[in-house]
Every structure is written in C-alpha cells, then in structure tokens.
Motif scaffolding. Structure first.
Motif, mmCIF file in Angstrom:
data_model
loop_
_atom_site.group_PDB
_atom_site.id
_atom_site.type_symbol
_atom_site.label_atom_id
_atom_site.label_comp_id
_atom_site.label_asym_id
_atom_site.label_seq_id
_atom_site.Cartn_x
_atom_site.Cartn_y
_atom_site.Cartn_z
ATOM 1 N N ALA A 295 0.836 -1.207 0.000
ATOM 2 C CA ALA A 295 0.000 0.000 0.000
ATOM 3 C C ALA A 295 0.873 1.260 0.000
ATOM 4 O O ALA A 295 0.608 2.212 -0.742
ATOM 5 N N THR B 92 2.464 1.637 -3.415
ATOM 6 C CA THR B 92 1.467 2.074 -4.393
ATOM 7 C C THR B 92 1.197 3.563 -4.249
ATOM 8 O O THR B 92 1.126 4.292 -5.250
ATOM 9 N N ALA B 93 1.049 4.033 -3.022
ATOM 10 C CA ALA B 93 0.814 5.459 -2.795
ATOM 11 C C ALA B 93 2.011 6.288 -3.269
ATOM 12 O O ALA B 93 1.838 7.318 -3.936
ATOM 13 N N GLY C 43 2.058 6.409 -7.048
ATOM 14 C CA GLY C 43 1.058 7.347 -7.560
ATOM 15 C C GLY C 43 1.517 8.791 -7.443
ATOM 16 O O GLY C 43 1.367 9.584 -8.380
ATOM 17 N N PHE D 233 -6.546 13.523 -11.305
ATOM 18 C CA PHE D 233 -7.292 12.322 -10.929
ATOM 19 C C PHE D 233 -7.227 11.255 -12.005
ATOM 20 O O PHE D 233 -7.319 10.062 -11.706
ATOM 21 N N LEU E 125 -3.954 9.536 -11.259
ATOM 22 C CA LEU E 125 -3.954 8.899 -9.948
ATOM 23 C C LEU E 125 -4.977 7.767 -9.814
ATOM 24 O O LEU E 125 -4.860 6.933 -8.916
ATOM 25 N N THR E 126 -5.962 7.695 -10.705
ATOM 26 C CA THR E 126 -7.044 6.716 -10.582
ATOM 27 C C THR E 126 -6.573 5.265 -10.512
ATOM 28 O O THR E 126 -7.044 4.516 -9.649
ATOM 29 N N PHE F 35 -3.868 4.041 -9.381
ATOM 30 C CA PHE F 35 -3.204 3.830 -8.098
ATOM 31 C C PHE F 35 -4.226 3.796 -6.962
ATOM 32 O O PHE F 35 -4.129 2.969 -6.060
ATOM 33 N N LEU F 36 -5.220 4.681 -7.016
ATOM 34 C CA LEU F 36 -6.260 4.673 -5.992
ATOM 35 C C LEU F 36 -7.130 3.424 -6.084
ATOM 36 O O LEU F 36 -7.592 2.901 -5.063
ATOM 37 N N ALA F 37 -7.333 2.941 -7.310
ATOM 38 C CA ALA F 37 -8.140 1.730 -7.499
ATOM 39 C C ALA F 37 -7.459 0.506 -6.898
ATOM 40 O O ALA F 37 -8.135 -0.434 -6.488
ATOM 41 N N LEU G 55 -5.049 0.896 -4.347
ATOM 42 C CA LEU G 55 -4.786 1.232 -2.951
ATOM 43 C C LEU G 55 -5.980 0.903 -2.054
ATOM 44 O O LEU G 55 -5.797 0.407 -0.939
ATOM 45 N N ALA G 56 -7.185 1.135 -2.532
ATOM 46 C CA ALA G 56 -8.372 0.868 -1.712
ATOM 47 C C ALA G 56 -8.496 -0.614 -1.330
ATOM 48 O O ALA G 56 -8.648 -0.927 -0.140
#
Length: 161
Positions: free
Chosen positions: A93, A96-97, A100, A120, A123-124, A126-128, A130-131
């Motif tokens: 995690a 990944t952050a 990003g 965004f 970054l999308t 990476f956020l997909a 990371l969650a």
C-alpha cells in the motif's frame, strides 16, 4: 510431491490472466503507436515508450493479487504468521501510494502543469489498487485481533476452572 491448494492455484491462474492481459494490452498499444509515428512522424511530441506505462495498472493488480493471496494463505497457517502478511500488505500500500505521487509529479513536471481532471486521471489506477490493499490489510488486522481475543478468553476460562 506436495499438491497445491485450491487457493494457490486460483490465485496463480488469476495472476497469469492479469499478466497476459497486461502484456497483450501494452504490446498492442506500443506497436500501434510505433506504426502511427512512422506514418506521421511529427504527430505527437512523446516517444512511443510512454505506452509502456499502460502496464502500471496491471503490475499494481498483480501486487494486489499477491497481497490478498498472502493474507489468506498466512491466515490459514496461524495468528503469528498473519503479522507478516499485514506488514507485506502495508508495504504494498505504501509503495502504491508513493508510485502514484511520483507519477503525478512526473506528469506535472514534464507536462508543464496539471488540472484536476489530469490529476485524478493519472492517480485513478493507483487509488483503485490502494483501496483494496488497505481493505485487505484492515481485514487481516481485525482477523488477527479477533483470534487473539478468542485465545485470551479461552485462557481465562481455563484459569477459572
């Protein structure tokens, strides 16, 4: 020879499918970009190697699959091994952050600026990833605490008798 568990085989097949899809998608995009730039050499200002960044979401998906598999595998082996899985998922995690943030800064510096949609958009992926990574880490932590609480409760009952 030891037989692989269904869990390991399932995640192995998912990993191979994600890897194949990523290589196929990235290879086709890279090849098409080379052909397009040979036909129209000055159509874009970026090299075709930029298309190789399309593999980043697939690599992140492979990291996510391996983290989920590792947590499930270690959960089966016992509570002591679950700490390693939690640390590994947390490390994935964090990486990944950081990936990003570095990608956003790279695009912002080389692109001369960045608006909210571009921010965004970059970054999308990476956020997909990371969650679910954070969700897996949280579930593993809760599972570990739950197992530890059950063990303490069982010890108290045995002491009372």
């Amino acid at each position: 020879m030891k037989k692989c568990s269904r869990l390991s085989v399932t995640f192995l097949l998912l990993g191979v499918a994600v890897l194949a899809a990523g290589l196929l998608h990235t290879g086709i995009a890279y090849g098409l970009e080379i052909v397009r730039q040979q036909r129209e050499p000055f159509a874009t200002s970026f090299p075709p190697e930029v298309m190789l960044f399309l593999f980043v979401p697939y690599a992140l998906a492979l990291c996510l699959l391996s983290a989920v598999w590792f947590c499930l595998y270690e959960r089966r082996r016992g509570i002591g091994r679950l700490d390693v899985a939690i640390c590994t998922c947390g490390l994935f995690a964090a990486l990944t952050a950081c990936g990003g943030i570095v990608t956003v800064l790279f695009v912002a510096v080389n692109g001369g600026g960045m608006d909210a949609a571009s921010f965004f958009g970059v970054l999308t992926p990476f956020l997909a990833v990371l969650a679910p990574l954070l969700t897996v880490t949280t579930v593993c932590s809760v599972w570990k605490d739950r197992r530890a609480a059950k063990a303490r409760k069982k010890e108290r009952r045995e002491e009372e008798l």
